[in-house]
Design a protein around this motif. Structure first.
Motif, mmCIF file in Angstrom:
data_model
loop_
_atom_site.group_PDB
_atom_site.id
_atom_site.type_symbol
_atom_site.label_atom_id
_atom_site.label_comp_id
_atom_site.label_asym_id
_atom_site.label_seq_id
_atom_site.Cartn_x
_atom_site.Cartn_y
_atom_site.Cartn_z
ATOM 1 N N TRP A 92 6.842 5.904 4.572
ATOM 2 C CA TRP A 92 5.831 4.853 4.480
ATOM 3 C C TRP A 92 5.473 4.605 3.027
ATOM 4 O O TRP A 92 5.366 5.560 2.257
ATOM 5 N N PRO A 93 5.263 3.339 2.610
ATOM 6 C CA PRO A 93 5.322 2.092 3.376
ATOM 7 C C PRO A 93 6.650 1.353 3.237
ATOM 8 O O PRO A 93 6.735 0.173 3.568
ATOM 9 N N VAL A 124 6.692 2.091 10.578
ATOM 10 C CA VAL A 124 6.317 3.304 11.301
ATOM 11 C C VAL A 124 7.164 3.398 12.568
ATOM 12 O O VAL A 124 7.187 2.460 13.373
ATOM 13 N N TRP A 158 -3.528 2.495 6.956
ATOM 14 C CA TRP A 158 -2.156 2.016 7.131
ATOM 15 C C TRP A 158 -1.993 0.571 6.662
ATOM 16 O O TRP A 158 -0.864 0.126 6.438
ATOM 17 N N PHE A 169 -1.367 6.982 0.745
ATOM 18 C CA PHE A 169 -2.063 6.922 2.030
ATOM 19 C C PHE A 169 -3.523 7.339 1.843
ATOM 20 O O PHE A 169 -3.822 8.371 1.228
#
Length: 290
Positions: free
Chosen positions: A189-190, A194, A270, A287
């Motif tokens: 991520w990113p 996901v 997110w 994150f």
């Protein structure tokens, strides 16, 4: 939104050694306390990569945070390395670029990149050795790092600075080598969506977790059991088994694993407002920064 059942934190190290003492890995399940994963004699960077590949092979339901920068600044100059004709176009190409230049460096170290005639120009190597393209002061920052500092969510350093206890350049370069080697097997991520199942990696900043656990600014490093238990309690985690030694790498990993469990369901983490497709492909994001 995907709900993970297990979480882990890797406190990384860029030290030029096979098994640097700065690497620590902690795991926490859907309930209960965090636990250190402790191979003997110590973790190597290759060990961490193999462990992550095993998680992918097992289709493990786990979110793993890595305490390193997954990208270099891009948005400010429109490229990673101004005046370098071979400067990559995106983060995954950057990882491959670094790994290729450092292919002969043992233990996922990155000395060849820092001594490369073009690469060395962008870094502050020491007080007396500063590349001609290193921007003075803080150094170039990714958008997420500039945003962290402006909003006081964190106080990240530039990846181009290799001086001082808080420097993250070497750890990021070594980490990007590993990301390149495992990235086809595990989503990151990113840069990747996901997945509906299986493991995922995310960049984290352990100091943010410590601050969320009540540690004051400038005093986030924990080296005793009482303070560790207080921090974990603030993150709704029960007490872990006693450790033989309380070093800040181990406690950082344990606290951040507990922080991930508590916060992985926060949809704002997110989908931060400033994270767009271009930044996601080039610089990445930390994150928890919103």
């Amino acid at each position: 939104m995907r709900r993970f059942s297990n979480f882990a934190c890797v406190d990384w190290s860029g030290a030029a050694a096979e098994r640097p003492p700065g690497i620590a890995v902690a795991h926490i399940g859907p309930d209960g306390p965090p636990a250190l994963l402790s191979p003997q004699p110590r973790w190597s960077r290759a060990d961490v990569g193999e462990w992550l590949l095993q998680l992918a092979g097992d289709d493990a339901d786990i979110l793993v945070g890595l305490d390193l920068s997954f990208g270099f600044p891009f948005a400010d100059e429109g490229c990673f390395f101004p005046e370098w004709d071979d400067s990559p176009a995106d983060a995954k190409s950057l990882w491959a670029f670094i790994d290729r230049i450092c292919a002969a460096d043992p233990h996922l170290t990155a000395g060849s990149f820092l001594s490369h005639p073009e690469g060395q120009r962008h870094f502050r190597h020491s007080k007396d050795h500063v590349g001609d393209l290193f921007i003075g002061g803080t150094g170039r920052l990714r958008l997420v790092e500039a945003h962290q500092r402006a909003t006081r969510q964190a106080n990240s350093w530039s990846c181009f600075n290799l001086v001082g206890a808080g420097q993250v350049g070497k750890s990021s370069l070594t980490g990007m080598r590993m990301l390149h080697q495992i990235g086809r097997y595990i989503p990151i991520w990113p840069f990747d969506p996901v997945p509906k199942r299986g493991p995922m990696l995310a960049e984290i900043y352990t100091t943010m977790a410590a601050r969320a656990a009540g540690m004051p600014a400038g005093r986030s490093k924990i080296r005793d059991r009482a303070t560790l238990l207080s921090a974990l309690a603030a993150l709704d985690s029960p007490a872990p088994v006693a450790l033989s030694r309380y070093d800040d790498h181990s406690t950082d990993a344990m606290i951040t694993a507990a922080w991930l469990r508590k916060n992985a369901g926060n949809e704002a983490f997110w989908h931060p407002e400033k994270l767009n497709m271009h930044i996601a492909a080039t610089e990445g994001w930390t994150f928890g920064v919103i």
